[in-house]
Design an enzyme around this catalytic site. Structure first.
Site, PDB file in Angstrom:
ATOM      1  N   GLU A   1     -17.557   5.521  24.870  1.00 33.15           N
ATOM      2  CA  GLU A   1     -17.405   6.034  23.509  1.00 33.15           C
ATOM      3  C   GLU A   1     -18.732   5.999  22.777  1.00 33.15           C
ATOM      4  O   GLU A   1     -19.624   5.208  23.113  1.00 33.15           O
ATOM      5  CB  GLU A   1     -16.398   5.164  22.738  1.00 33.15           C
ATOM      6  CG  GLU A   1     -15.104   5.823  22.364  1.00 33.15           C
ATOM      7  CD  GLU A   1     -15.169   7.023  21.436  1.00 33.15           C
ATOM      8  OE1 GLU A   1     -16.155   7.776  21.416  1.00 33.15           O
ATOM      9  OE2 GLU A   1     -14.194   7.216  20.708  1.00 33.15           O
ATOM     10  N   ASP A   2     -18.843   6.843  21.764  1.00 32.05           N
ATOM     11  CA  ASP A   2     -20.041   6.807  20.930  1.00 32.05           C
ATOM     12  C   ASP A   2     -19.978   5.675  19.909  1.00 32.05           C
ATOM     13  O   ASP A   2     -20.945   4.950  19.712  1.00 32.05           O
ATOM     14  CB  ASP A   2     -20.244   8.166  20.228  1.00 32.05           C
ATOM     15  CG  ASP A   2     -18.999   8.679  19.500  1.00 32.05           C
ATOM     16  OD1 ASP A   2     -17.931   8.023  19.548  1.00 32.05           O
ATOM     17  OD2 ASP A   2     -19.086   9.758  18.879  1.00 32.05           O
TER      18      ASP A   2
ATOM     19  N   ASP B   1     -21.739  13.324  15.315  1.00 26.63           N
ATOM     20  CA  ASP B   1     -21.908  14.499  14.452  1.00 26.63           C
ATOM     21  C   ASP B   1     -21.395  14.265  13.045  1.00 26.63           C
ATOM     22  O   ASP B   1     -20.610  13.360  12.783  1.00 26.63           O
ATOM     23  CB  ASP B   1     -21.131  15.684  15.032  1.00 26.63           C
ATOM     24  CG  ASP B   1     -19.618  15.538  14.823  1.00 26.63           C
ATOM     25  OD1 ASP B   1     -19.074  14.467  15.191  1.00 26.63           O
ATOM     26  OD2 ASP B   1     -18.998  16.460  14.270  1.00 26.63           O
TER      27      ASP B   1
ATOM     28  N   ASP C   1     -14.747   2.574  15.165  1.00 32.97           N
ATOM     29  CA  ASP C   1     -14.645   2.460  13.720  1.00 32.97           C
ATOM     30  C   ASP C   1     -13.353   1.678  13.414  1.00 32.97           C
ATOM     31  O   ASP C   1     -13.352   0.447  13.490  1.00 32.97           O
ATOM     32  CB  ASP C   1     -14.642   3.908  13.184  1.00 32.97           C
ATOM     33  CG  ASP C   1     -14.712   4.011  11.693  1.00 32.97           C
ATOM     34  OD1 ASP C   1     -15.760   3.673  11.127  1.00 32.97           O
ATOM     35  OD2 ASP C   1     -13.720   4.449  11.086  1.00 32.97           O
TER      36      ASP C   1
ATOM     37  N   PHE D   1     -22.039   5.933   7.397  1.00 32.88           N
ATOM     38  CA  PHE D   1     -21.769   7.075   8.263  1.00 32.88           C
ATOM     39  C   PHE D   1     -23.051   7.464   8.979  1.00 32.88           C
ATOM     40  O   PHE D   1     -24.052   7.787   8.359  1.00 32.88           O
ATOM     41  CB  PHE D   1     -21.196   8.256   7.480  1.00 32.88           C
ATOM     42  CG  PHE D   1     -20.588   9.283   8.392  1.00 32.88           C
ATOM     43  CD1 PHE D   1     -19.326   9.072   8.944  1.00 32.88           C
ATOM     44  CD2 PHE D   1     -21.295  10.426   8.744  1.00 32.88           C
ATOM     45  CE1 PHE D   1     -18.775   9.990   9.824  1.00 32.88           C
ATOM     46  CE2 PHE D   1     -20.744  11.354   9.624  1.00 32.88           C
ATOM     47  CZ  PHE D   1     -19.481  11.134  10.156  1.00 32.88           C
ATOM     48  N   VAL D   2     -23.007   7.422  10.312  1.00 27.98           N
ATOM     49  CA  VAL D   2     -24.209   7.668  11.111  1.00 27.98           C
ATOM     50  C   VAL D   2     -24.046   8.923  11.977  1.00 27.98           C
ATOM     51  O   VAL D   2     -22.922   9.307  12.327  1.00 27.98           O
ATOM     52  CB  VAL D   2     -24.549   6.455  12.012  1.00 27.98           C
ATOM     53  CG1 VAL D   2     -24.987   5.267  11.171  1.00 27.98           C
ATOM     54  CG2 VAL D   2     -23.383   6.080  12.912  1.00 27.98           C
TER      55      VAL D   2
ATOM     56  N   ARG E   1     -25.798  16.309  16.568  1.00 28.73           N
ATOM     57  CA  ARG E   1     -25.500  15.604  17.819  1.00 28.73           C
ATOM     58  C   ARG E   1     -26.724  15.458  18.727  1.00 28.73           C
ATOM     59  O   ARG E   1     -26.824  14.514  19.496  1.00 28.73           O
ATOM     60  CB  ARG E   1     -24.431  16.356  18.624  1.00 28.73           C
ATOM     61  CG  ARG E   1     -23.038  16.316  18.023  1.00 28.73           C
ATOM     62  CD  ARG E   1     -22.031  16.789  19.066  1.00 28.73           C
ATOM     63  NE  ARG E   1     -20.761  17.197  18.505  1.00 28.73           N
ATOM     64  CZ  ARG E   1     -19.752  16.373  18.224  1.00 28.73           C
ATOM     65  NH1 ARG E   1     -19.883  15.077  18.436  1.00 28.73           N
ATOM     66  NH2 ARG E   1     -18.623  16.832  17.730  1.00 28.73           N
TER      67      ARG E   1
HETATM   68  P1  IMP Z   1     -11.730   5.088  15.437  1.00 29.26           P
HETATM   69  O1  IMP Z   1     -10.470   5.529  16.100  1.00 29.26           O
HETATM   70  O2  IMP Z   1     -11.548   4.942  13.936  1.00 29.26           O
HETATM   71  O3  IMP Z   1     -12.350   3.867  16.042  1.00 29.26           O
HETATM   72  O4  IMP Z   1     -12.684   6.333  15.528  1.00 29.26           O
HETATM   73  C1  IMP Z   1     -13.735   6.475  16.370  1.00 29.26           C
HETATM   74  C2  IMP Z   1     -14.228   7.905  16.283  1.00 29.26           C
HETATM   75  O5  IMP Z   1     -14.489   8.254  14.916  1.00 29.26           O
HETATM   76  C3  IMP Z   1     -15.553   8.090  16.992  1.00 29.26           C
HETATM   77  O6  IMP Z   1     -15.367   8.492  18.321  1.00 29.26           O
HETATM   78  C4  IMP Z   1     -16.224   9.171  16.166  1.00 29.26           C
HETATM   79  O7  IMP Z   1     -15.835  10.444  16.640  1.00 29.26           O
HETATM   80  C5  IMP Z   1     -15.684   9.000  14.779  1.00 29.26           C
HETATM   81  N1  IMP Z   1     -16.620   8.251  13.891  1.00 29.26           N
HETATM   82  C6  IMP Z   1     -16.423   7.030  13.366  1.00 29.26           C
HETATM   83  N2  IMP Z   1     -17.470   6.642  12.611  1.00 29.26           N
HETATM   84  C7  IMP Z   1     -18.375   7.644  12.693  1.00 29.26           C
HETATM   85  C8  IMP Z   1     -19.704   7.819  12.137  1.00 29.26           C
HETATM   86  O8  IMP Z   1     -20.283   6.975  11.426  1.00 29.26           O
HETATM   87  N3  IMP Z   1     -20.320   8.994  12.451  1.00 29.26           N
HETATM   88  C9  IMP Z   1     -19.749   9.955  13.235  1.00 29.26           C
HETATM   89  N4  IMP Z   1     -18.518   9.818  13.771  1.00 29.26           N
HETATM   90  C10 IMP Z   1     -17.837   8.684  13.504  1.00 29.26           C
HETATM   91 MG    MG Z   2     -15.727  10.294  19.133  1.00 25.14          MG
END
Ligand code: IMP
Ligand code: MG
Length: 184
Positions: free
Chosen positions: A103-104, A163, A107, A156-157, A169
């Site tokens: 994963e990138d 992206d 959150d 937010f990064v 990206r």
């Molecule tokens: P989670 O299910 O809330 O953990 O969401 C993770 C996904 O949210 C990541 O794979 C990203 O696609 C997106 N995301 C969360 N924070 C950021 C951010 O700061 N920048 C860009 N995408 C984010």
């Molecule tokens: Mg993602």
């Protein structure tokens, strides 16, 4: 105009990312070195592709790659909380696979906690997770990744795969986007 002008600041440089990728690759090599299963890096589209491409080159064990696409976010910066599988994993030999989800960023944790349970239910031999970035302060469900590049504050990064509305990206670093970019 150059995308660097949209950054509040660079949070993680190209060099720092390269170091973290090498460290995670070494952790992965060490963890799976005695496994008899096939090691499958499962990238979550689209944000993981840059990290995935760099990580797979640094892992010395034989790896296979696969991808899933899920959506939990709209086009902006807020989560909807719901995880939809848009592209599923179709391979039939899951019990013979060690799946490392790549994963990138984590959150709320909802995407990866859902996906790891899903892959275990589908019968994967093992399921672990690697993320370049982690925002532990944002967690809404209890989830701890196995390999983490950097824990970062709640901002937010973008860049290195991440992206905002599909932009940024391809930047080689991770930067904090100026809030006026996503609030206008
Ligand atoms: P989670 O299910 O809330 O953990 O969401 C993770 C996904 O949210 C990541 O794979 C990203 O696609 C997106 N995301 C969360 N924070 C950021 C951010 O700061 N920048 C860009 N995408 C984010
Ligand atoms: Mg993602």
């Amino acid at each position: 105009m150059s995308q660097i002008n949209d950054m509040e600041r660079i949070l993680i440089s190209e060099e720092q990312i390269a170091e973290a990728v090498s460290r995670i690759a070494a952790e992965v090599d060490e963890y799976y070195k005695n496994s008899e299963r096939r090691l499958v890096l499962l990238g979550i589209l689209k944000g993981s592709v840059v990290f995935m491409g760099d990580l797979m080159k640094k892992i010395t064990l034989p790896v296979e790659i696969d991808f899933m696409k899920v959506s939990s976010y709209g086009s902006g910066t807020k989560t909807t909380g719901k995880v939809n599988i848009i592209l599923d994993l179709l391979r039939k030999d899951l019990e013979n696979c060690d799946i490392l989800v790549v994963e990138d960023i984590i959150d709320s944790g909802k995407t990866l906690s859902y996906l790891t349970e899903y892959l275990k239910l589908k019968g994967a031999g093992s399921v672990r997770t690697a993320t370049l970035l982690d925002k532990p302060d944002r967690r809404e469900v209890n989830f701890t990744p196995d390999h983490v590049g950097f824990s970062i504050p709640d901002a937010f990064v973008v860049g290195y795969g991440l992206d905002y509305a599909e932009a940024y990206r391809a930047l080689p670093y991770v930067g904090i986007l100026k809030p006026e970019i996503y609030s206008k």
